[in-house]
Design a protein around this motif. Sequence first.
Motif, PDB file in Angstrom:
ATOM      1  N   THR A  42       0.933  -1.332  -0.064  1.00  0.00           N
ATOM      2  CA  THR A  42       0.107   0.034   0.021  1.00  0.00           C
ATOM      3  C   THR A  42       0.869   1.183  -0.015  1.00  0.00           C
ATOM      4  O   THR A  42       0.009   2.376  -0.369  1.00  0.00           O
TER       5      THR A  42
ATOM      6  N   ASP B 253     -13.698   7.566   0.159  1.00  0.00           N
ATOM      7  CA  ASP B 253     -13.485   7.442  -1.350  1.00  0.00           C
ATOM      8  C   ASP B 253     -14.865   7.532  -1.710  1.00  0.00           C
ATOM      9  O   ASP B 253     -15.933   7.438  -0.965  1.00  0.00           O
TER      10      ASP B 253
ATOM     11  N   ASP C  62     -10.712   1.077   6.169  1.00  0.00           N
ATOM     12  CA  ASP C  62     -11.721  -0.608   5.198  1.00  0.00           C
ATOM     13  C   ASP C  62     -10.541  -0.989   4.176  1.00  0.00           C
ATOM     14  O   ASP C  62     -10.185  -2.115   4.025  1.00  0.00           O
ATOM     15  N   TYR C  63     -10.068  -0.068   3.566  1.00  0.00           N
ATOM     16  CA  TYR C  63      -8.841  -0.308   2.357  1.00  0.00           C
ATOM     17  C   TYR C  63      -7.796  -1.299   3.061  1.00  0.00           C
ATOM     18  O   TYR C  63      -7.535  -2.220   2.426  1.00  0.00           O
TER      19      TYR C  63
ATOM     20  N   SER D 163      -8.861  -4.644   3.893  1.00  0.00           N
ATOM     21  CA  SER D 163      -9.058  -5.659   2.852  1.00  0.00           C
ATOM     22  C   SER D 163      -7.795  -6.099   2.370  1.00  0.00           C
ATOM     23  O   SER D 163      -7.671  -7.393   1.994  1.00  0.00           O
TER      24      SER D 163
END
Lengths: 197, 197
Positions: B44, B72, B80-81, B84
């Motif tokens: 990331t 977003d 949350d990103y 995941s």
Amino acid sequence: MSKTIITISREFGSGGRYIGEQVAKRLGFSYYDKDIIARVAEETGFAPEFIEERGEYASRAGIFAYAFESRDRTGASMADYLYSVQSRIILDITDKGPCVIVGRGSDYILRERPEAMHVFICGDEKAKLERIVRLYNKSESEAAKLMKDTDKKRSINHRYYTDLEWGKAQNYTMSLNSSAVGIERCVDIISELAKKL
Amino acid sequence: MSKTIITISREFGSGGRYIGEQVAKRLGFSYYDKDIIARVAEETGFAPEFIEERGEYASRAGIFAYAFESRDRTGASMADYLYSVQSRIILDITDKGPCVIVGRGSDYILRERPEAMHVFICGDEKAKLERIVRLYNKSESEAAKLMKDTDKKRSINHRYYTDLEWGKAQNYTMSLNSSAVGIERCVDIISELAKKL
């Protein structure tokens, strides 16, 4: 060193009572469960069925039931009285030699005893339901309701008398999911640990 | 049959991470913990420290923090990103062979895997405090605050992403109080059970 008192708290349908009986047999300990109810009945004159409900389960399902419960002049309700008799009987039992005690708030009553080990038995919904249907001869929907009601009462009662959360891992030496671990293996693990601790 | 994935969730100071490492060594399994953070960082571009806070801990301490978190256009927040990406990495790891994974929400992410066993390690306040003071070189009051804050964040995060209660016996195959059972004996019990299940 080994533990000479084992308390077992359990979800309804998890096989906790059977596990307790087998652990007692394996270790040669006395086993107590319904016997405690009989002794409370003898001492207080109340019917065993009444004590079974009152002693382990919630004395008041909520604040309203609490407000309307009859009380003596010291402010103690009948449920408190039953609980105190039951506590004394549980303490007496532990003076008589090594034992396994299932339910009846024994985990909390004996929480400070260094020779006690506290076990919680839970299980998966499906496995517990199947066990209740089989052992209590209930339909699946009756079993589901019985399971939900019984565990809810146990949880409320535990919180009322102990201010601790029922089924929270922190409150036990060990917790086992009997559906995942297997009933007989729970007996093995608890018996072995009691001998080693 | 034996379990080839062991997830360990733990209270801060309970020795859960050490227990996980020792179980992995004993069974010859791979061990994952901080490695997951490094992989999320690599994928990331975020700093490991940031991911450590965000990935396992609460993405929002409460409803207000939640309301102000940037999102977003799909409504997914950065937390949350990260969650995941972390979930995918944990699933990838389990394809590589037998493993022990400590924390990072692995208990929930792998809850449906039949080859997984889920363990919760807790401990008594006093023993956990002593361990934190010793291992993290903190004063007792600093250790107490760190313990409370860390467990609170873990609990909030777990509830947010899983809707299940952290530390509730029902959510694990087995829970052990490392202060009562002993750290080395926890390693023994978990390793033995993994081989037998």
